[in-house]
Design a protein around this motif. Structure first.
Motif, PDB file in Angstrom:
ATOM      1  N   GLU A  92       0.825  -1.209   0.000  1.00 31.63           N
ATOM      2  CA  GLU A  92       0.000   0.000   0.000  1.00 31.63           C
ATOM      3  C   GLU A  92       0.859   1.259   0.000  1.00 31.63           C
ATOM      4  N   ARG A  93       1.920   1.243   0.763  1.00 35.48           N
ATOM      5  CA  ARG A  93       2.762   2.443   0.873  1.00 35.48           C
ATOM      6  C   ARG A  93       3.403   2.820  -0.459  1.00 35.48           C
ATOM      7  N   HIS A  94       3.698   1.816  -1.271  1.00 37.44           N
ATOM      8  CA  HIS A  94       4.344   2.073  -2.562  1.00 37.44           C
ATOM      9  C   HIS A  94       3.379   1.926  -3.732  1.00 37.44           C
ATOM     10  N   ASN A  95       2.082   1.846  -3.417  1.00 37.01           N
ATOM     11  CA  ASN A  95       1.049   1.832  -4.453  1.00 37.01           C
ATOM     12  C   ASN A  95       1.278   0.719  -5.475  1.00 37.01           C
ATOM     13  N   LEU A  96       1.585  -0.485  -4.980  1.00 35.69           N
ATOM     14  CA  LEU A  96       1.901  -1.600  -5.866  1.00 35.69           C
ATOM     15  C   LEU A  96       0.685  -2.429  -6.249  1.00 35.69           C
ATOM     16  N   ARG A  97      -0.385  -2.334  -5.477  1.00 40.28           N
ATOM     17  CA  ARG A  97      -1.538  -3.196  -5.722  1.00 40.28           C
ATOM     18  C   ARG A  97      -2.141  -2.981  -7.113  1.00 40.28           C
ATOM     19  N   GLN A  98      -2.037  -1.772  -7.637  1.00 41.36           N
ATOM     20  CA  GLN A  98      -2.591  -1.490  -8.960  1.00 41.36           C
ATOM     21  C   GLN A  98      -1.890  -2.295 -10.059  1.00 41.36           C
ATOM     22  N   HIS A  99      -0.701  -2.824  -9.750  1.00 40.24           N
ATOM     23  CA  HIS A  99       0.051  -3.605 -10.734  1.00 40.24           C
ATOM     24  C   HIS A  99      -0.088  -5.110 -10.493  1.00 40.24           C
ATOM     25  N   MET A 100      -1.022  -5.493  -9.620  1.00 41.92           N
ATOM     26  CA  MET A 100      -1.187  -6.904  -9.253  1.00 41.92           C
ATOM     27  C   MET A 100      -2.540  -7.440  -9.718  1.00 41.92           C
ATOM     28  N   GLN A 101      -2.567  -8.715 -10.071  1.00 40.79           N
ATOM     29  CA  GLN A 101      -3.819  -9.393 -10.393  1.00 40.79           C
ATOM     30  C   GLN A 101      -3.840 -10.717  -9.646  1.00 40.79           C
ATOM     31  N   PHE A 102      -4.885 -10.925  -8.833  1.00 39.69           N
ATOM     32  CA  PHE A 102      -4.952 -12.097  -7.969  1.00 39.69           C
ATOM     33  C   PHE A 102      -5.866 -13.175  -8.550  1.00 39.69           C
ATOM     34  N   SER A 103      -5.882 -14.336  -7.878  1.00 39.51           N
ATOM     35  CA  SER A 103      -6.659 -15.496  -8.326  1.00 39.51           C
ATOM     36  C   SER A 103      -6.348 -15.820  -9.786  1.00 39.51           C
ATOM     37  N   SER A 104      -5.077 -15.698 -10.135  1.00 36.63           N
ATOM     38  CA  SER A 104      -4.632 -15.895 -11.527  1.00 36.63           C
ATOM     39  C   SER A 104      -3.345 -16.711 -11.510  1.00 36.63           C
ATOM     40  N   GLU A 105      -3.464 -18.001 -11.746  1.00 38.79           N
ATOM     41  CA  GLU A 105      -2.321 -18.901 -11.710  1.00 38.79           C
ATOM     42  C   GLU A 105      -1.689 -19.037 -13.090  1.00 38.79           C
ATOM     43  N   LEU A 106      -0.362 -18.995 -13.126  1.00 40.92           N
ATOM     44  CA  LEU A 106       0.349 -19.205 -14.385  1.00 40.92           C
ATOM     45  C   LEU A 106       0.245 -20.665 -14.792  1.00 40.92           C
ATOM     46  N   LYS A 107      -0.281 -20.916 -15.988  1.00 40.17           N
ATOM     47  CA  LYS A 107      -0.429 -22.279 -16.492  1.00 40.17           C
ATOM     48  C   LYS A 107       0.649 -22.638 -17.511  1.00 40.17           C
ATOM     49  N   SER A 108       1.034 -21.665 -18.355  1.00 37.65           N
ATOM     50  CA  SER A 108       2.081 -21.944 -19.339  1.00 37.65           C
ATOM     51  C   SER A 108       2.740 -20.646 -19.769  1.00 37.65           C
ATOM     52  N   ALA A 109       3.942 -20.787 -20.304  1.00 35.12           N
ATOM     53  CA  ALA A 109       4.673 -19.646 -20.868  1.00 35.12           C
ATOM     54  C   ALA A 109       5.491 -20.154 -22.053  1.00 35.12           C
ATOM     55  N   THR A 110       5.440 -19.422 -23.162  1.00 36.50           N
ATOM     56  CA  THR A 110       6.129 -19.847 -24.383  1.00 36.50           C
ATOM     57  C   THR A 110       6.940 -18.686 -24.940  1.00 36.50           C
ATOM     58  N   PHE A 111       8.184 -18.967 -25.297  1.00 35.35           N
ATOM     59  CA  PHE A 111       9.046 -17.923 -25.856  1.00 35.35           C
ATOM     60  C   PHE A 111       8.859 -17.855 -27.370  1.00 35.35           C
ATOM     61  N   ASP A 112       8.567 -16.645 -27.858  1.00 35.14           N
ATOM     62  CA  ASP A 112       8.351 -16.405 -29.286  1.00 35.14           C
ATOM     63  C   ASP A 112       9.625 -15.818 -29.882  1.00 35.14           C
ATOM     64  N   LYS A 113      10.294 -16.586 -30.740  1.00 31.16           N
ATOM     65  CA  LYS A 113      11.562 -16.123 -31.315  1.00 31.16           C
ATOM     66  C   LYS A 113      11.373 -14.949 -32.262  1.00 31.16           C
ATOM     67  N   SER A 114      10.168 -14.790 -32.822  1.00 32.23           N
ATOM     68  CA  SER A 114       9.962 -13.743 -33.821  1.00 32.23           C
ATOM     69  C   SER A 114      10.096 -12.347 -33.231  1.00 32.23           C
ATOM     70  N   ASP A 115       9.704 -12.195 -31.959  1.00 28.86           N
ATOM     71  CA  ASP A 115       9.835 -10.873 -31.338  1.00 28.86           C
ATOM     72  C   ASP A 115      10.513 -10.939 -29.971  1.00 28.86           C
ATOM     73  N   SER A 116      11.094 -12.121 -29.656  1.00 27.48           N
ATOM     74  CA  SER A 116      11.828 -12.309 -28.393  1.00 27.48           C
ATOM     75  C   SER A 116      11.004 -11.914 -27.179  1.00 27.48           C
ATOM     76  N   THR A 117       9.782 -12.425 -27.104  1.00 25.12           N
ATOM     77  CA  THR A 117       8.916 -12.158 -25.958  1.00 25.12           C
ATOM     78  C   THR A 117       8.343 -13.471 -25.426  1.00 25.12           C
ATOM     79  N   TRP A 118       7.875 -13.398 -24.202  1.00 23.63           N
ATOM     80  CA  TRP A 118       7.181 -14.518 -23.572  1.00 23.63           C
ATOM     81  C   TRP A 118       5.678 -14.293 -23.644  1.00 23.63           C
ATOM     82  N   THR A 119       4.948 -15.321 -24.024  1.00 29.42           N
ATOM     83  CA  THR A 119       3.488 -15.289 -23.968  1.00 29.42           C
ATOM     84  C   THR A 119       3.049 -16.193 -22.831  1.00 29.42           C
ATOM     85  N   VAL A 120       2.292 -15.653 -21.896  1.00 27.32           N
ATOM     86  CA  VAL A 120       1.868 -16.433 -20.740  1.00 27.32           C
ATOM     87  C   VAL A 120       0.360 -16.663 -20.788  1.00 27.32           C
ATOM     88  N   LEU A 121      -0.039 -17.843 -20.342  1.00 27.86           N
ATOM     89  CA  LEU A 121      -1.450 -18.211 -20.244  1.00 27.86           C
ATOM     90  C   LEU A 121      -1.786 -18.410 -18.777  1.00 27.86           C
TER      91      LEU A 121
END
Length: 503
Positions: A92-121
């Motif tokens: 709360e002191r650093h106003n971080l909650r606005q950057h958080m999303q809860f009840s959201s579990e990471l199921k998968s992550a895939t690296f895309d070589k075309s743009d060097s990014t991770w796509t997460v589900l």
């Protein structure tokens, strides 16, 4: 699809650390957490008497002196509610909650070589993209459930201390606790006054050390505030990251008189820090068997003085050959609890476990009829990294890379998975978690900061290749000490030793 500079997974000590660090760099960051709120392991561990064994003054994971100075630490070691309260204070002191999303579990992550990014589900069905993916999922999240014949027959409730996110009323219940590690010892104390009957089922007796829950005095707090930087300088130079001053190498167990040795041990028994026997008495406690047995003799004497019932005392007394060499178990009031008539102990080595029946736990001698069985059997130390479907640029998963055991570079990166970072990953130092996660967040922040300055060259950071042993045996922890580990990681971050830049 929304994109961020970085995605952080986990809202415990490590995730909050990392979110703060990356926001300080001016990056767009989103943190995802499977629980409904912040806390990490301290969200799920809401069982009675859940307590940290870390002294309250070494918590600092906001990197802001005012957080420590303005937060009213109530006791020397913190119960679960206070630990989470401090996490929320920082968020709360650093106003971080606005950057958080809860009840959201990471199921998968895939690296895309075309743009060097991770796509997460996520478990919500949402997908997001990010340049950097930081897994702050921690070591303590994948619970270990023992396999006991007949578990499915039990008519009562079965719980695990690692999945206890809400209040459970056990007043007047007949409760059995399986396990005598840190959580098993602590929850026994927490339920001793509440349960109608409480039975501790142990495979082997433990040396359990009290951790001081006394209130922090104004004088003590003032001393910490005035010496804030020294406190954390000592944390960084301590072998386990807990702020112990090093014991002089020549201050050994038998270098002093028996009377002096007794005074040192007694002071450790009454210390603020439950880990004091291992790290703050004599330099040879863990390296000299005779010294270790001298300590065991002191601890056995304490057990004998406290536990009044001779049968309970015998079951609670570690065998004469047992050394004080396990992970220290800390819980105030543990042995005293067995002086209550409603609290008993069963040692499976003396009366072996047969099965769990519809009514309770059957040993070779008795059937213990129970309403509730609590498994205080801990976690798989590899965490959940390999269980998440994380696919690198070559199409292979992290789980496939770790088929023979989890390995990483410096506990932070894994070769073949660009811009994927772990906070306290495999081969990290075996040390105090809040201190360790703070340091890792700083190092990952520095690596990402440097990578961001090199964007014109389209570089990405990746760890050096680690050859897995054919035997499948590997070291999961760096055992050289937290202070030495910090030096090695700092050197690598400063010089990029072991890193490869590719585009």
């Amino acid at each position: 699809m929304l994109s961020f500079d970085a995605i952080v997974v986990g809202a415990g000590f490590a995730g909050i650390n990392q979110l703060y660090q990356l926001r300080q760099l001016g990056l767009s960051v989103k943190l995802f957490e499977k629980a409904p709120d912040v806390g990490g392991v301290w969200y799920w561990n809401q069982w009675p008497n859940a307590t940290s064994d870390t002294p309250s003054e070494v918590y600092r994971y906001s990197w802001d002196k005012e957080d420590l100075l303005t937060y009213p630490w109530p006791t020397h070691v913190l119960p679960q509610k206070e630990t989470r309260a401090y996490m929320n204070h920082v968020v709360e002191r650093h106003n971080l909650r606005q950057h958080m999303q809860f009840s959201s579990e990471l199921k998968s992550a895939t690296f895309d070589k075309s743009d060097s990014t991770w796509t997460v589900l996520l478990s919500t069905g949402e997908t997001f993209k990010a340049t950097y993916l930081i897994l702050a999922t921690g070591r303590f999240n994948k619970t270990v459930w023992p396999s006991i014949p007949g578990q499915e027959k039990f008519a009562g409730k079965q719980y695990h201390t690692g999945i206890w996110p809400e209040n459970r009323d056990l007043k007047g219940k007949r409760v059995g606790i399986v396990g005598t590690g840190s959580s098993g010892a602590a929850i026994l104390v927490g339920l001793a006054k509440e349960a109608k009957q409480l039975v501790s089922f142990q495979r082997s007796a433990q040396y359990v050390i009290p951790n001081n829950k006394d209130l922090v005095s104004a004088e003590y707090r003032d001393k910490v505030n005035k010496n804030y930087e020294d406190v954390f300088r000592k944390v960084r130079r301590c072998g386990i990251g807990s702020g112990f001053d090093p014991v002089s190498a020549d201050y050994t167990t038998f270098s002093v008189s028996a009377e002096e040795r007794e005074k040192v041990f007694e002071a450790a028994w009454n210390s603020v820090w439950g880990l004091a026997f291992t790290f703050y008495t004599f330099s040879d406690i863990m390296t000299n068997e005779a010294a270790n047995r001298e300590l065991c003799q002191f601890l056995r004497k304490k057990i004998a003085q406290i536990v009044q019932d001779p049968e309970k005392r015998e079951k609670l007394m570690p065998p004469a050959e047992a050394l004080y060499d396990k992970r220290p178990v800390c819980s105030s009031g543990y042995y005293e609890a067995f002086n209550q008539e409603n609290v008993d102990v069963v040692n499976f080595k003396k009366t072996p476990l047969v099965e769990i029946t519809e009514k309770g736990i059957q040993t070779t001698e008795n059937l213990y009829e129970l309403d509730v069985i609590i498994y205080a059997t801990g976690y798989e130390s590899d965490g959940t990294w390999a269980d998440i479907n994380i696919t690198g640029p070559q199409g292979t998963t992290l789980g496939e890379h770790w088929a023979e055991g989890s390995t990483s570079y410096l506990g932070i990166l894994k070769a073949g998975f660009p811009n994927l970072f772990f906070v306290i990953g495999p081969q990290s130092s075996l040390a105090n978690i809040p201190s360790h996660s703070e340091f890792h967040a700083e190092m990952i922040g520095k690596l990402i900061s440097k990578a961001e300055t090199m964007k014109k060259e389209k570089s990405s950071a990746s760890g050096n290749k680690t050859v897995l042993p054919k035997s499948g045996r590997h070291a999961l922890w760096f055992m050289g000490g937290y202070d030495k580990y910090i030096d090695k990681v700092q050197e690598a971050v400063d010089t990029y030793r072991g890193f490869v830049f590719a585009y």
